[in-house]
Design a protein around this motif. Sequence first.
Motif, short mmCIF file in Angstrom:
data_model
loop_
_atom_site.label_atom_id
_atom_site.label_comp_id
_atom_site.label_asym_id
_atom_site.label_seq_id
_atom_site.Cartn_x
_atom_site.Cartn_y
_atom_site.Cartn_z
N ASP A 157 0.80 -1.24 0.09
CA ASP A 157 -0.21 0.10 -0.04
C ASP A 157 0.83 1.30 0.08
OD1 ASP A 157 -1.39 2.30 1.89
OD2 ASP A 157 -2.92 1.01 0.75
N GLU A 158 0.50 2.21 -1.11
CA GLU A 158 1.68 3.33 -1.13
C GLU A 158 1.55 4.34 0.07
OE1 GLU A 158 2.58 6.85 -4.23
OE2 GLU A 158 0.82 5.79 -4.72
N GLN A 159 0.33 4.50 0.34
CA GLN A 159 0.08 5.36 1.44
C GLN A 159 0.47 4.79 2.86
OE1 GLN A 159 -1.34 8.59 0.69
NE2 GLN A 159 -1.56 7.61 -1.32
N LEU A 160 0.27 3.57 3.01
CA LEU A 160 0.98 2.94 4.30
C LEU A 160 2.47 3.03 4.28
CD1 LEU A 160 0.53 1.42 6.79
CD2 LEU A 160 0.88 -0.54 5.54
N ARG A 161 3.08 2.94 2.89
CA ARG A 161 4.56 3.08 2.91
C ARG A 161 4.94 4.49 3.21
NH1 ARG A 161 7.04 -1.55 1.72
NH2 ARG A 161 8.88 -0.79 0.99
N CYS A 162 4.38 5.46 2.55
CA CYS A 162 4.61 6.95 2.80
C CYS A 162 4.53 7.13 4.19
CB CYS A 162 3.81 7.84 2.06
SG CYS A 162 4.07 7.70 0.22
N LEU A 163 3.66 6.83 4.95
CA LEU A 163 3.63 7.13 6.37
C LEU A 163 4.32 6.53 7.06
CD1 LEU A 163 1.77 8.41 8.58
CD2 LEU A 163 0.27 6.33 8.69
N ALA A 164 4.92 5.13 6.81
CA ALA A 164 6.02 4.67 7.57
C ALA A 164 7.21 5.13 7.40
CB ALA A 164 6.16 3.11 7.02
N GLY A 165 7.56 5.74 5.93
CA GLY A 165 8.70 6.58 5.54
C GLY A 165 8.98 7.73 6.51
N ALA A 166 8.08 8.26 6.86
CA ALA A 166 7.55 9.65 7.77
C ALA A 166 8.01 9.06 8.98
CB ALA A 166 6.56 10.15 7.63
N ILE A 167 7.64 8.19 9.57
CA ILE A 167 7.90 7.66 10.90
C ILE A 167 9.27 7.38 11.02
CG2 ILE A 167 7.20 5.79 12.49
CD1 ILE A 167 4.61 5.60 11.10
N TYR A 168 9.67 6.53 10.06
CA TYR A 168 11.15 5.94 9.99
C TYR A 168 12.13 6.95 10.07
CZ TYR A 168 15.46 3.73 8.46
OH TYR A 168 16.76 3.15 8.45
N PHE A 169 11.98 7.96 8.87
CA PHE A 169 13.02 9.18 9.29
C PHE A 169 12.75 10.35 10.10
CE2 PHE A 169 13.26 7.66 4.86
CZ PHE A 169 14.74 7.35 4.70
N GLU A 170 11.63 10.46 10.69
CA GLU A 170 11.20 11.46 11.63
C GLU A 170 11.39 10.95 13.11
OE1 GLU A 170 10.88 14.86 11.62
OE2 GLU A 170 10.93 14.86 9.47
N GLN A 211 6.37 7.57 17.66
CA GLN A 211 6.33 7.19 16.61
C GLN A 211 4.76 7.31 16.11
OE1 GLN A 211 8.63 3.74 15.22
NE2 GLN A 211 9.74 4.01 17.02
N LEU A 212 3.93 6.80 16.87
CA LEU A 212 2.56 6.89 16.74
C LEU A 212 2.00 8.34 16.46
CD1 LEU A 212 -0.29 5.36 16.27
CD2 LEU A 212 -0.30 5.44 18.62
N ALA A 213 2.52 9.25 17.21
CA ALA A 213 2.38 10.53 17.42
C ALA A 213 2.67 11.11 16.22
CB ALA A 213 2.65 11.13 18.68
N VAL A 214 3.78 10.68 15.54
CA VAL A 214 4.12 11.50 14.39
C VAL A 214 3.22 11.06 13.40
CG1 VAL A 214 5.93 11.27 12.29
CG2 VAL A 214 6.62 11.73 14.76
#
Length: 173
Positions: free
Chosen positions: A56-69, A78-81
């Motif tokens: 899922d592209e949206q899930l991967r984008c969200l996970a990418g932000a969690i990962y990098f931020e 992580q959940l709050a981000v």
Amino acid sequence: MTPVSVPPVSYFVQQLPTQPAVAQDPAFAPDADEDDEVAYPTLAAAVAAQDAASDDEQLRCLAGAIYFEARGEPLSGQLAVAEVILNRANSGRFAKSACGVVTQPGQFSFVRGGRIPDVAENARWRTAMAVAKVAMNDDWDSDASKALYFNAGRSPSRSLVRVASIGNHTFYR
């Protein structure tokens, strides 16, 4: 009574499956039918119950932000981000999707040329994917559930209202 040694939460998070789980662990919802909402005793349990695989592209984008931020933050951070990104997508004031919010110019410093960098699929990436699933499924209430902004170490505009401080981030609306 002999004390019982319990591994830290990080041990359980690192044990996230790399392949989809076959069935939900009945310990989380012993009397649940497949249509029932699953309640988790802790955020770590909610994260651990997720399989880390998804196209899922949206899930991967969200996970990418969690990962990098927030990959070095506690699970609640992580959940709050993730909540901030989803809140922005639902606010009508930002892009309408997780990918749109994350890649919106000037919002996240890790985005380069409108793209999220590639990530090696390691334990921290699997955790980010699992946290993203928890956030997208609304499986756990975040202390920053109303936040639209966050920062790490900088002072925001005085017009923002502080919602929570988790790990090294402060969350605002």
